[in-house]
Every structure is written in C-alpha cells, then in structure tokens.
Enzyme design. Sequence first.
Site, short mmCIF file in Angstrom:
data_model
loop_
_atom_site.label_atom_id
_atom_site.label_comp_id
_atom_site.label_asym_id
_atom_site.label_seq_id
_atom_site.Cartn_x
_atom_site.Cartn_y
_atom_site.Cartn_z
N GLU A 410 31.23 41.04 33.06
CA GLU A 410 31.76 39.97 32.23
C GLU A 410 30.93 39.75 30.96
O GLU A 410 30.39 38.69 30.71
CB GLU A 410 31.85 38.68 33.05
CG GLU A 410 32.92 38.80 34.14
CD GLU A 410 32.99 37.60 35.05
OE1 GLU A 410 34.12 37.24 35.44
OE2 GLU A 410 31.94 37.02 35.39
N GLU A 477 36.48 42.90 41.69
CA GLU A 477 36.44 41.61 42.38
C GLU A 477 37.88 41.22 42.73
O GLU A 477 38.77 41.31 41.88
CB GLU A 477 35.80 40.52 41.51
CG GLU A 477 34.34 40.78 41.18
CD GLU A 477 33.72 39.71 40.30
OE1 GLU A 477 34.24 38.57 40.30
OE2 GLU A 477 32.74 40.01 39.60
#
Length: 506
Positions: A410, A477
Amino acid sequence: MRIYENPKSTSENRLNARSWYIPEGSCKQIMLNGEWRFAFFENGDRAGNIEEWETIEVPSCWQLKGYENPNYTNINYPFPCDPPYVPDINPTGVYERSFQIEDGSLETYFVFEGVSSEAELYINGKYVGRTQGSRLTAEFDITEFVSSGTNTVRVYVRKWCCGSYLEDQDAFRYNGIFRDVYVLSRPHGHIFDIDIKTEENDIICTADAEFSAELYDGDVLLERRDSVGGKVVFTVNEPSLWTAETPYLYTVKLYAAGEIITRKIGFRTIKISSDYELLINGTPVKLKGVNHHDTDPYKGWTMSEEDYVRDLKLMKELNINTVRTSHYPPAPKFLDYCDEMGFYVILECDIETHGFVRRYANIGYKFDTENGEWPCVEEMWKKEFLDRIERTYERDKIHTSVIMWSTGNESAYGVNQAAQIDWLKARDKVRLAHCEDASRAGSQEKTDVFSMMYPSIETIISWAKDDNIRQPVFMCEYAHAMGNGPGGMWDYWNAIYENKKLIGGC
C-alpha cells in the site's frame, strides 16, 4: 534538516547486507539479550548526561515496559505528514550494557536483527555508526573499537526518523531493540557473504573467500569438496524435491578459517504455465495463505522462536500452506522454520506509505502519484527503496521457502518500485516479483503476478476470464478477519479451484 531526516543518508558505517547465518567453530557469538541499563527522554535531541539509569529487558518494545503508551493506527501516520521531517520533539531511548571480549585481536561485529526506528551505536564511548530500517538486519564492524576484557555498548534509539514514512504498516506502533542483538567475534580471513542455490540437479555454493564444503542428506555425508574461485558445485542424482507438503532439505556445511557455517537447501522450481498457473516442481499449486504480523499481546513486536513455531503449527493444523510476511521481513529464524516445516513464503520488504492518502484534510482516498508527492515517485527516496529491497533479498536469498519477493504494501506505484523489481530480477532469475501497487495501477510490465486486495468473488472470476490479465491472479489480502468476518471462504475457493489462473490468496 536533522541528519536522521535525510532519505539519502539513512545509515553510516553499516556493513553491506549478507546472508544470515551464525557461524560455529572458531566464531564466538556473544548474545546481548537480557537486562540493559535504560534512560528515556521525551525529547531525545536534548538528551544530556545520564546520572540515574533504570533497567529494561532486551529484546522488548519500550511502550510495553512502562515508557509511553502503545499506539495503533491503520492508515494515518502517528505524526503530521510533512516528509521527510518528523516532529521536533522526538522521544529517544538510551540503552547501555557491558560485554566481554575474550580476544580483542579478532574481527568483531555488532548485529541488530531489529531496532525501531533509528539507532546510533557507540562502543566504549566512541561513535560507530547508525542505521534505519526497523525490521532489517544491521551489522557493524567494531573491531577497532573493542579490546580484550570488558567493553561497553551504548545505543540511542529514536522513535521517529525519515524512515518512519516508509513504515506505516497497519499495526501497533512500537519502538526499541525488539529482536535479538549480539556480537560476533570471528577469525581473520573468514567468509562474509555466502549463497546456496539449486539448478536442476546441482547445489551451487558460492562465497567471497575460499572454503571447503560438505553436503549431507540427513546425517549421511554425500560429498566433500574444496572451492575453486569461491565456488563448489554438488550434483545430486534423483534428488528429493521440496514442497510445502514434503519439505525435504539437504544440509550444506561450509568450512573456512576455523568456522563452520551450516545452512539447509531444497530442490524446487518455480514456473508459470501457459494457463497462468503457479507451478512448483511442474505441478499446479494453490496458495492457501495468511498474512502474518510479528505481534504478541504481551510482547508486541518481540517474538521468540517458540512463538513462531506455535503460529506455524497452528497454520499447519488449519491446512495453511503459504505465509505473506506482512509487511516486512520477519526475524531470520522464522524463515528457517518455514523451510523445515513447509510453507511457501511471499517475503515482503519493509515499506508501506499508506498514510499519504491522508496527507491533506478533506480529500478522497486515492493513490494520487501524479502530483509527485509520494515517496514511490520522488527521486530523493529512490536510494532508500533500493537499499531496503537489497537488504531484504541478501539476508534471505538462501531460503527455499521464499517463492516471491514483494516490494512492500500500500505505497502506490512509481519509478522507485519499478527500480526495486529491476534490481531483483537482475539478482534472482527464479523467484517471482510481487507488487500489489503495480497491479492496482494497471501495470503488468515488471511484475510476475496480478495481485489485488479484497476483491469480490464475482470480480476474481471476471479477472480469470480477462485476456488482458496475462499473469496468475493472486489475492494478497482477502477475507479480512476483523469484525464480523471472514466470510465467503467456501465460495472463494470454489472459484479458485474452478479457474486455473486463480492461484489463491492470503
């Protein structure tokens, strides 16, 4: 700008990264875990003479030892986002203890396996060097600073530094010397770096000094050879192959200057099929994974070997075969256990800059790299991006369990991650390159897998049928276990098994 706020100067006198090992034989390892003298300063830049010391256990996180409170934040930085600057008032922990050196004429090294966030090292009152990169091993040559007998080490650990902008992982935020710390006294002429890898039926051992090597299958000595040009090649006829289900390992012992370096290696290949399946030893494999943080409810980031084994045994009981080291390299022993117990590892670099999506008030959630403000696109951060991926790779390059290198988490996608992947592919021709940020940005040029977070079941099925996605599809994820979750596992896995391109998730 204070020196620890300069992204182009995040270390001083730290040695180049090397494969992790602890030599036996003529090397003496001096463990420094245990009780240290400790002083805490709310403003470390004004730390003066220390007249009264307290004590603290090392390794540990000082927030769990009575100094400050634990702080949790997901996206937002725990300080104003003004890179590369950190708050003027910067708490600092000062650590000190004595240790014994039997022979001060040997080559002596000081090793941090984990210290957050910046550490300055002093030996016998003299400055040695400094380091950033909290979950990355840092090693210093202290030969000229020590002598036979009693020596004193002092470490100044700052809470924040410019590297803190690269460590915005969704986790409790802690500080201190939180992993093993030790001294290695080594003979002159010792090996520094080694590499052991397999190609077809060969085990190839290389080092930066000449050595003798032995290859074992269990306790059985198969062969002994002397290096030529720092290289030994062992050929194993019909070798047993390593997989997560059959984690078969061979043992290599390297001998040089009276030291013995022991590492384990397995035969396994990693390929991508024409149908975009992940092939291990030519067989399609689905990754049934978890994201694993180094975290303990009482010790924070400090994990013992017993803690790691407990976690991995629980994963085995639940038929987990894959670990993504979210979002940084674990302690070195964790990967030894992954090799031995059988897990596929996506090894992630210690980089996350998620807080940049909230650097201004009242703006939408977006990875807006076009404005040139994210570290992934700024030239001044490039050296540190490359330094962190190099330290990640070099420490753990021998581990058979590692099948992918991940640039981080991220952090948006830009030229600095592209440079990381270029560096990796020049160094490693076997393992896959993973960068979820690249997939989110629509780039498949550098990476080897298409990786995304939290897609719906309908979305992953559409990706499996999308001819424009020319890579295995991996959910780095999914099925988040926070709150009222995870749900839909049955449906996710029906879709994964029905579509070759879908290789699983964590």
